[in-house]
Write an enzyme that holds these catalytic residues in place. Structure first.
Site, mmCIF file in Angstrom:
data_model
loop_
_atom_site.group_PDB
_atom_site.id
_atom_site.type_symbol
_atom_site.label_atom_id
_atom_site.label_comp_id
_atom_site.label_asym_id
_atom_site.label_seq_id
_atom_site.Cartn_x
_atom_site.Cartn_y
_atom_site.Cartn_z
ATOM 1 C CB CYS A 1 2.196 -4.129 -14.891
ATOM 2 S SG CYS A 1 2.247 -3.452 -13.203
ATOM 3 C CB THR A 2 3.604 -8.133 -11.035
ATOM 4 O OG1 THR A 2 4.114 -6.934 -10.432
ATOM 5 C CG2 THR A 2 4.735 -8.867 -11.741
ATOM 6 C CG HIS A 3 0.253 -3.649 -9.444
ATOM 7 N ND1 HIS A 3 1.624 -3.661 -9.382
ATOM 8 C CD2 HIS A 3 -0.165 -3.070 -8.284
ATOM 9 C CE1 HIS A 3 2.012 -3.101 -8.246
ATOM 10 N NE2 HIS A 3 0.953 -2.740 -7.568
ATOM 11 C CD GLU B 1 -0.124 -0.628 -4.932
ATOM 12 O OE1 GLU B 1 -0.227 0.346 -4.159
ATOM 13 O OE2 GLU B 1 0.972 -1.031 -5.357
ATOM 14 N N GLY C 1 8.555 2.290 -11.879
ATOM 15 C CA GLY C 1 8.142 2.605 -13.249
ATOM 16 C C GLY C 1 8.398 4.028 -13.683
ATOM 17 C CG ASP D 1 7.328 -5.937 -7.625
ATOM 18 O OD1 ASP D 1 7.879 -5.376 -8.591
ATOM 19 O OD2 ASP D 1 6.134 -5.777 -7.336
ATOM 20 C CB SER D 2 9.157 -1.634 -7.198
ATOM 21 O OG SER D 2 7.914 -1.847 -7.843
ATOM 22 C CB CYS E 1 9.835 -5.532 -10.632
ATOM 23 S SG CYS E 1 9.750 -3.778 -11.070
#
Length: 268
Positions: A186-188, A154, A45, A12-13, A75
């Protein structure tokens, strides 16, 4: 042939892909996993498609050198722009997060009215829209970029008035479209699932692309008969392209566990 003893590679980024890794570990606890977070170049992104493809190839190359048997592009932006290029270049299976999420959304919807939220790059790519429409041409897809969700996740601001206000603002127009399914593209975003669910209400099914991707990984290994042999010791390791301490501190929120054995790698 795929070496069943090899680890799974996940990249992932940044830290968001740890939600995908977490879902894979829960579904396949016997598998070894190497995670690569390209933390020096996050976020993807806001980058151009050509840049994302170049970054993704570099990250994939590092993981392939470590003997992975399958690559998960955890991602959404990299899945949107780079998945085809990676599949052409690599000889191992390559899975993204968009197609599994799209498939689950199509299976879940009753009205055919599906919402997708993600980063600006993911939404701009129109990959979710095209994938969902290819699976169910009659569906209606409504998309919204929600860039503030990433820093909120985050920073650990996943409950309370601030994320609730952001969710209400972002999703108001989409709810006006009477969607019955919403893809967390989005993985967040799984960290904000409670707030998002409160905003959209019980009539909207949330699709977690991390969970859908873990199922796709399991199905692919089953088709290839490539599960790690029972009784073989499994390991997990972490690679980053920037400060390991920042990754460890933020990553705990995404993996719900301690993170150790973090190694810095150079992708320049």
């Amino acid at each position: 042939m795929v070496d069943s003893n090899g680890p799974l590679g996940v990249f992932d980024s940044g830290v968001g892909g740890l939600t995908v890794m977490d879902a894979i570990m829960k579904r396949l606890p016997g598998e070894s996993i190497i995670y690569l977070g390209d933390t020096a170049r996050v976020p993807y992104g806001t980058k151009s498609a050509d840049t994302v493809i170049r970054y993704a190839k570099g990250c994939a190359g590092i993981l392939v050198e470590r003997g992975i048997k399958l690559l998960v592009v955890a991602c959404n932006t990299a899945s949107a722009y780079a998945i085809d290029a990676l599949r052409k270049e690599l000889t191992i299976p390559v899975l993204g997060v968009i197609e599994p999420g799209a498939r689950r959304a199509v299976a879940a919807t009753q009205s055919g009215r599906i919402g997708v939220i993600g980063t600006t790059g993911t939404i701009r790519s129109e990959r979710y829209q095209k994938t969902i429409k290819s699976l169910e041409p009659s569906s209606r897809v409504f998309c919204k970029a929600c860039p503030l969700f990433v820093p909120l996740a985050e920073e650990g601001w996943t409950t309370g008035s601030v994320p609730l206000l952001a969710a209400s603002t972002y999703l108001a127009e989409m709810l006006h479209q009477e969607i019955d399914t919403l893809v967390l593209g989005c993985t967040h975003y799984p960290l904000l699932k409670r707030v998002i669910a409160e905003t959209v209400g019980p009539g909207v099914t949330l699709v977690d692309s991390a969970e859908a991707t873990s199922e796709a990984v399991c199905n692919t290994l089953s088709e290839l008969n490539a599960f790690r042999p029972e009784g073989s010791p499994s390991q997990r390791s972490f690679l980053v392209t920037d400060d390991p301490e920042n990754f460890e501190r933020t990553g705990r929120r995404f993996l719900n566990d301690a993170i150790d054995a973090i190694e810095w790698v150079d992708v320049s």
